[in-house]
Design an enzyme around this catalytic site. Structure first.
Site, PDB file in Angstrom:
ATOM      1  CE1 TYR A 153       1.808 -20.775  -4.881  1.00  0.00           C
ATOM      2  CE2 TYR A 153       1.310 -19.257  -6.991  1.00  0.00           C
ATOM      3  CZ  TYR A 153       2.221 -19.826  -6.454  1.00  0.00           C
ATOM      4  OH  TYR A 153       3.304 -19.781  -7.394  1.00  0.00           O
ATOM      5  CB  SER A 188       3.409 -16.477  -7.762  1.00  0.00           C
ATOM      6  OG  SER A 188       2.496 -16.170  -8.605  1.00  0.00           O
TER       7      SER A 188
HETATM    8  P1  NAI Z   1       8.049 -27.428  -9.085  1.00  0.00           P
HETATM    9  O1  NAI Z   1       6.806 -28.313  -8.345  1.00  0.00           O
HETATM   10  O2  NAI Z   1       8.181 -27.785 -10.613  1.00  0.00           O
HETATM   11  O3  NAI Z   1       9.419 -27.658  -8.509  1.00  0.00           O
HETATM   12  C1  NAI Z   1       9.146 -27.148  -6.617  1.00  0.00           C
HETATM   13  C2  NAI Z   1      10.130 -27.986  -6.116  1.00  0.00           C
HETATM   14  O4  NAI Z   1      10.020 -27.520  -4.841  1.00  0.00           O
HETATM   15  C3  NAI Z   1       9.756 -30.067  -6.362  1.00  0.00           C
HETATM   16  O5  NAI Z   1      11.144 -30.109  -7.149  1.00  0.00           O
HETATM   17  C4  NAI Z   1       9.586 -29.454  -5.144  1.00  0.00           C
HETATM   18  O6  NAI Z   1      10.300 -30.850  -4.198  1.00  0.00           O
HETATM   19  C5  NAI Z   1       9.677 -29.049  -4.488  1.00  0.00           C
HETATM   20  N1  NAI Z   1       9.419 -28.799  -2.742  1.00  0.00           N
HETATM   21  C6  NAI Z   1       8.043 -28.008  -2.756  1.00  0.00           C
HETATM   22  N2  NAI Z   1       8.688 -28.296  -1.540  1.00  0.00           N
HETATM   23  C7  NAI Z   1       9.421 -27.920  -0.503  1.00  0.00           C
HETATM   24  C8  NAI Z   1      10.137 -28.969   0.445  1.00  0.00           C
HETATM   25  N3  NAI Z   1       8.957 -28.033   1.613  1.00  0.00           N
HETATM   26  N4  NAI Z   1      11.152 -28.915   1.046  1.00  0.00           N
HETATM   27  C9  NAI Z   1      11.442 -28.958  -0.125  1.00  0.00           C
HETATM   28  N5  NAI Z   1      11.055 -28.941  -1.521  1.00  0.00           N
HETATM   29  C10 NAI Z   1      10.230 -28.756  -1.792  1.00  0.00           C
HETATM   30  O7  NAI Z   1       7.921 -26.105  -9.549  1.00  0.00           O
HETATM   31  P2  NAI Z   1       8.329 -24.914 -10.434  1.00  0.00           P
HETATM   32  O8  NAI Z   1       7.135 -24.572 -11.365  1.00  0.00           O
HETATM   33  O9  NAI Z   1       9.209 -24.973 -11.177  1.00  0.00           O
HETATM   34  O10 NAI Z   1       8.424 -23.558  -9.002  1.00  0.00           O
HETATM   35  C11 NAI Z   1       9.007 -23.631  -8.317  1.00  0.00           C
HETATM   36  C12 NAI Z   1       8.867 -21.812  -7.919  1.00  0.00           C
HETATM   37  O11 NAI Z   1       8.144 -21.170  -9.137  1.00  0.00           O
HETATM   38  C13 NAI Z   1       7.337 -21.816  -6.898  1.00  0.00           C
HETATM   39  O12 NAI Z   1       7.895 -21.116  -5.869  1.00  0.00           O
HETATM   40  C14 NAI Z   1       6.959 -21.847  -7.537  1.00  0.00           C
HETATM   41  O13 NAI Z   1       5.320 -21.254  -6.864  1.00  0.00           O
HETATM   42  C15 NAI Z   1       7.067 -20.825  -8.346  1.00  0.00           C
HETATM   43  N6  NAI Z   1       6.171 -19.820  -8.891  1.00  0.00           N
HETATM   44  C16 NAI Z   1       5.799 -20.796 -10.839  1.00  0.00           C
HETATM   45  C17 NAI Z   1       4.786 -20.593 -12.006  1.00  0.00           C
HETATM   46  C18 NAI Z   1       5.207 -21.680 -12.824  1.00  0.00           C
HETATM   47  O14 NAI Z   1       4.072 -21.324 -13.634  1.00  0.00           O
HETATM   48  N7  NAI Z   1       5.706 -22.915 -13.405  1.00  0.00           N
HETATM   49  C19 NAI Z   1       4.273 -19.695 -11.765  1.00  0.00           C
HETATM   50  C20 NAI Z   1       5.007 -18.822 -10.268  1.00  0.00           C
HETATM   51  C21 NAI Z   1       5.426 -18.752  -9.087  1.00  0.00           C
END
Ligand code: NAI
Length: 256
Positions: A157, A144
């Site tokens: 985080y 991130s």
């Molecule tokens: P999201 O919440 O839409 O998707 C994250 C996915 O990871 C979800 O499907 C969730 O069920 C899964 N997940 C969470 N904990 C889990 C676990 N213990 N075991 C298996 N699966 C698990 O989030 P998004 O936005 O797609 O984020 C993906 C990555 O990108 C994350 O690491 C987040 O920190 C990072 N990120 C996202 C940003 C954004 O603006 N959307 C900005 C910076 C980083």
């Protein structure tokens, strides 16, 4: 040209958001895909169908990656699905909004265990597999912009993503001898379900956009494009780096 012909990628947390976009992008370029999430549901089913429609193989493995043994086992299970594994995208991540003085141990553990500990042990398991099988594997960690810049009310985080930055730098040095590359992708503000609260709060959204030189949220596909680059041989000489996909947010300077 298919950059990933005959390659197999595991993308964690890929039922939705950035992970799902990475799965579709890699598949579009020839990769066979193993999806992961807590639970296999209709989102996983739909993604598998889309990937298979592109002529690639796809499967879904359930695992809770906040647990080290589950993260380790996921790699072994993934290798078992199609016989080998070339690319690991550690995308699963969680965040919680709370003032530092109100963060509970439970929330701290959830964030650190998912964003850092699970990633640590999935990489360890992948590296052991690559060494044994003499595979030049590639790891991409979804970090991130907050591995670098502050985010008040998200202390745990930030600590987890800051840790991920040093983990990647350290492992780039330690794993180069096995021809294993490892890099971070650092998204800024991307339109995914993790940002639902922000997207539904017009005033707050306006404030966030003011800070982004490109003046818009990113799309999951923007992040996936950089992941595909880093996973490919086009990035053969790239390891230990962080690639920002943030519309200019991180190093933005606003004249007062
Ligand atoms: P999201 O919440 O839409 O998707 C994250 C996915 O990871 C979800 O499907 C969730 O069920 C899964 N997940 C969470 N904990 C889990 C676990 N213990 N075991 C298996 N699966 C698990 O989030 P998004 O936005 O797609 O984020 C993906 C990555 O990108 C994350 O690491 C987040 O920190 C990072 N990120 C996202 C940003 C954004 O603006 N959307 C900005 C910076 C980083």
């Amino acid at each position: 040209m298919d950059r990933f012909e005959n390659k197999i990628a595991l993308i964690t947390g890929s039922s939705q958001g950035i992970g799902a976009a990475c799965a579709l992008r890699l598949a579009k370029e020839g990769c066979n895909i193993i999806l992961n999430g807590h639970k296999f549901d209709e989102r996983g089913e739909k993604l598998i169908a889309e990937i298979q429609d592109m002529g690639r193989k796809a499967a879904f493995l359930e695992a809770d990656l906040s647990k080290a043994d589950a993260a380790t086992k996921l790699i072994t299970d993934a290798v078992g699905v199609f016989g080998h594994l070339d690319i690991l995208v550690n995308n699963a991540g969680v965040e919680k909004n709370a003032s530092f003085w109100e963060v509970t141990e439970e929330d701290y553990d959830l964030i650190m265990n998912t964003n850092l500990k699970g990633v640590f042990f999935s990489i360890q398991s992948f590296v052991n597999y690559c060494r044994k099988s003499k595979i030049a594997g590639t790891v991409i960690n979804m970090s991130s912009v907050h591995e670098e810049i502050a985010f008040p009310n998200f202390a745990a985080y930030c600590a987890s993503k800051g840790g991920l930055m040093m983990l990647t730098r350290n492992l780039a040095s330690e794993l180069a001898q096995f021809n294993i590359r490892i890099n971070n992708v650092a998204p800024g503000a991307i339109s995914t379900p993790i940002n639902d609260d922000l997207l539904n709060d017009k005033k707050q959204l306006e404030k966030v956009l003011q800070n982004i030189p490109l003046k818009r949220m990113g799309k999951p596909e923007n992040v996936a494009a950089v992941v595909a680059f880093l996973a490919s041989d086009d990035a053969a000489y790239v390891t230990g780096s962080t690639y920002y996909v943030d519309g200019g947010l991180t190093y933005h300077y606003e004249e007062q």
